[in-house]
Design a protein around this motif. Structure first.
Motif, short mmCIF file in Angstrom:
data_model
loop_
_atom_site.label_atom_id
_atom_site.label_comp_id
_atom_site.label_asym_id
_atom_site.label_seq_id
_atom_site.Cartn_x
_atom_site.Cartn_y
_atom_site.Cartn_z
N LEU A 81 0.83 -1.21 0.00
CA LEU A 81 0.00 0.00 0.00
C LEU A 81 0.87 1.25 0.00
O LEU A 81 0.62 2.19 -0.76
N ARG A 82 1.92 1.26 0.81
CA ARG A 82 2.83 2.42 0.84
C ARG A 82 3.58 2.57 -0.48
O ARG A 82 3.83 3.69 -0.93
N ASP A 83 3.95 1.44 -1.09
CA ASP A 83 4.70 1.49 -2.35
C ASP A 83 3.83 1.96 -3.52
O ASP A 83 4.26 2.78 -4.33
N ILE A 84 2.61 1.44 -3.61
CA ILE A 84 1.75 1.77 -4.75
C ILE A 84 1.11 3.15 -4.59
O ILE A 84 0.81 3.82 -5.56
N TYR A 85 0.94 3.58 -3.34
CA TYR A 85 0.29 4.87 -3.08
C TYR A 85 1.02 5.57 -1.93
O TYR A 85 0.54 5.58 -0.79
N PRO A 86 2.18 6.15 -2.21
CA PRO A 86 3.03 6.70 -1.13
C PRO A 86 2.48 7.96 -0.45
O PRO A 86 2.80 8.21 0.70
N ASP A 96 -5.42 0.34 -8.71
CA ASP A 96 -4.07 -0.15 -8.44
C ASP A 96 -3.89 -0.57 -6.97
O ASP A 96 -3.22 -1.56 -6.68
N VAL A 97 -4.49 0.19 -6.07
CA VAL A 97 -4.38 -0.14 -4.64
C VAL A 97 -5.07 -1.48 -4.36
O VAL A 97 -4.48 -2.37 -3.74
N VAL A 98 -6.30 -1.64 -4.83
CA VAL A 98 -7.03 -2.88 -4.60
C VAL A 98 -6.31 -4.06 -5.24
O VAL A 98 -6.17 -5.13 -4.63
N THR A 99 -5.84 -3.90 -6.46
CA THR A 99 -5.15 -4.98 -7.17
C THR A 99 -3.88 -5.40 -6.43
O THR A 99 -3.60 -6.58 -6.26
N SER A 100 -3.11 -4.43 -5.98
CA SER A 100 -1.85 -4.71 -5.29
C SER A 100 -2.09 -5.51 -4.01
O SER A 100 -1.40 -6.51 -3.75
N ILE A 101 -3.06 -5.09 -3.20
CA ILE A 101 -3.35 -5.77 -1.94
C ILE A 101 -3.96 -7.15 -2.22
O ILE A 101 -3.61 -8.14 -1.57
N ALA A 102 -4.86 -7.22 -3.19
CA ALA A 102 -5.51 -8.50 -3.53
C ALA A 102 -4.50 -9.53 -4.02
O ALA A 102 -4.65 -10.73 -3.71
N ASN A 103 -3.48 -9.11 -4.75
CA ASN A 103 -2.46 -10.05 -5.22
C ASN A 103 -1.74 -10.73 -4.05
O ASN A 103 -1.49 -11.94 -4.08
N ILE A 104 -1.42 -9.98 -3.03
CA ILE A 104 -0.75 -10.53 -1.86
C ILE A 104 -1.70 -11.46 -1.11
O ILE A 104 -1.32 -12.58 -0.71
N TYR A 105 -2.93 -11.05 -0.94
CA TYR A 105 -3.94 -11.88 -0.26
C TYR A 105 -4.16 -13.19 -1.03
O TYR A 105 -4.18 -14.26 -0.43
N ASN A 106 -4.30 -13.10 -2.33
CA ASN A 106 -4.55 -14.29 -3.15
C ASN A 106 -3.37 -15.25 -3.10
O ASN A 106 -3.54 -16.47 -3.11
N GLU A 107 -2.15 -14.71 -3.04
CA GLU A 107 -0.95 -15.55 -2.92
C GLU A 107 -0.97 -16.31 -1.60
O GLU A 107 -0.69 -17.52 -1.54
N TYR A 108 -1.32 -15.61 -0.52
CA TYR A 108 -1.43 -16.24 0.79
C TYR A 108 -2.50 -17.33 0.76
O TYR A 108 -2.28 -18.45 1.23
N LYS A 109 -3.67 -17.01 0.21
CA LYS A 109 -4.78 -17.97 0.17
C LYS A 109 -4.43 -19.20 -0.67
O LYS A 109 -4.84 -20.31 -0.35
N ALA A 110 -3.68 -19.00 -1.75
CA ALA A 110 -3.29 -20.14 -2.59
C ALA A 110 -2.40 -21.10 -1.81
O ALA A 110 -2.48 -22.32 -1.97
N MET A 111 -1.56 -20.56 -0.93
CA MET A 111 -0.64 -21.40 -0.17
C MET A 111 -1.28 -22.01 1.07
O MET A 111 -1.01 -23.16 1.42
N TYR A 112 -2.13 -21.24 1.77
CA TYR A 112 -2.63 -21.66 3.07
C TYR A 112 -4.14 -21.74 3.19
O TYR A 112 -4.65 -22.26 4.18
N GLY A 113 -4.87 -21.24 2.22
CA GLY A 113 -6.32 -21.17 2.32
C GLY A 113 -6.99 -22.51 2.57
O GLY A 113 -7.94 -22.60 3.36
N HIS A 114 -6.50 -23.56 1.95
CA HIS A 114 -7.10 -24.88 2.12
C HIS A 114 -6.86 -25.46 3.52
O HIS A 114 -7.52 -26.40 3.94
N LEU A 115 -5.93 -24.90 4.26
CA LEU A 115 -5.62 -25.38 5.61
C LEU A 115 -6.33 -24.59 6.70
O LEU A 115 -6.38 -25.03 7.85
N GLU A 116 -6.85 -23.45 6.36
CA GLU A 116 -7.40 -22.54 7.37
C GLU A 116 -8.73 -23.05 7.95
O GLU A 116 -9.53 -23.65 7.25
N ARG A 117 -8.88 -22.76 9.23
CA ARG A 117 -10.13 -23.04 9.93
C ARG A 117 -10.47 -21.80 10.76
O ARG A 117 -9.58 -21.18 11.32
N ASN A 118 -11.71 -21.46 10.84
CA ASN A 118 -12.18 -20.36 11.70
C ASN A 118 -11.42 -19.05 11.48
O ASN A 118 -10.23 -18.98 11.74
#
Length: 156
Positions: A81-86, A96-118
């Motif tokens: 967020l600081r980098d894309i919108y200083p 651009d702000v939404v896309t930048s943050i969503a990319n990081i979230y989606n990367e996290y979810k791809a790695m750990y989303g299937h393991l998450e509970r609650n």
């Protein structure tokens, strides 16, 4: 005759005063909009303690317990967020702000989303309008949910 003039004059006076007051109020609102700057921030609500600092060197390693992986992800979101919108601008940059943050979230979810509970953490992205450095209103743009990873299922 004098009473009749007063009865006609008083309503005209009231209408004139209301009109002038309305004009002053609306013109000050227009000036606020002209001088308003758009900014963004992340609001983090978590049921677990999450240390999110630039100085925490342990957050860079992915082999740590899930709370550190989560803290690292949130730190990455804040940094992006600081980098894309200083700094705040008049027009903002929602896409651009939404896309930048969503990319990081989606990367996290791809790695750990299937393991998450609650859900244990909710991160909200806000767009704010500031006048003279004071937030005048805010609009939520996106909400990101992070779940707990049971200890037996943690990824190395």
């Amino acid at each position: 005759m004098k009473n009749k003039r007063m009865h006609l004059f008083l309503p005209l006076l009231i209408i004139s005063l209301v009109t002038i007051a309305s004009a002053v109020i609306f013109s000050s609102c227009e000036r606020d909009d002209e001088m308003a700057l758009i900014d963004y921030y992340l609001n983090v609500s978590s049921t677990e303690s999450i240390g999110v600092t630039d100085e925490d060197e342990e957050q860079g390693t992915m082999g740590q317990p899930n709370s550190n992986v989560l803290a690292n992800t949130i730190w990455k979101m804040k940094k992006a967020l600081r980098d894309i919108y200083p700094e705040a601008t008049v027009q903002g940059n929602d896409k651009d702000v939404v896309t930048s943050i969503a990319n990081i979230y989606n990367e996290y979810k791809a790695m750990y989303g299937h393991l998450e509970r609650n859900t244990i953490c909710v991160v909200k992205l806000y767009r704010v309008r500031k006048v003279d450095g004071i937030i005048r209103d805010s609009t939520p743009l996106q909400v990101y949910h992070f779940g707990a990873i049971p200890p037996a299922q943690e990824q190395p």
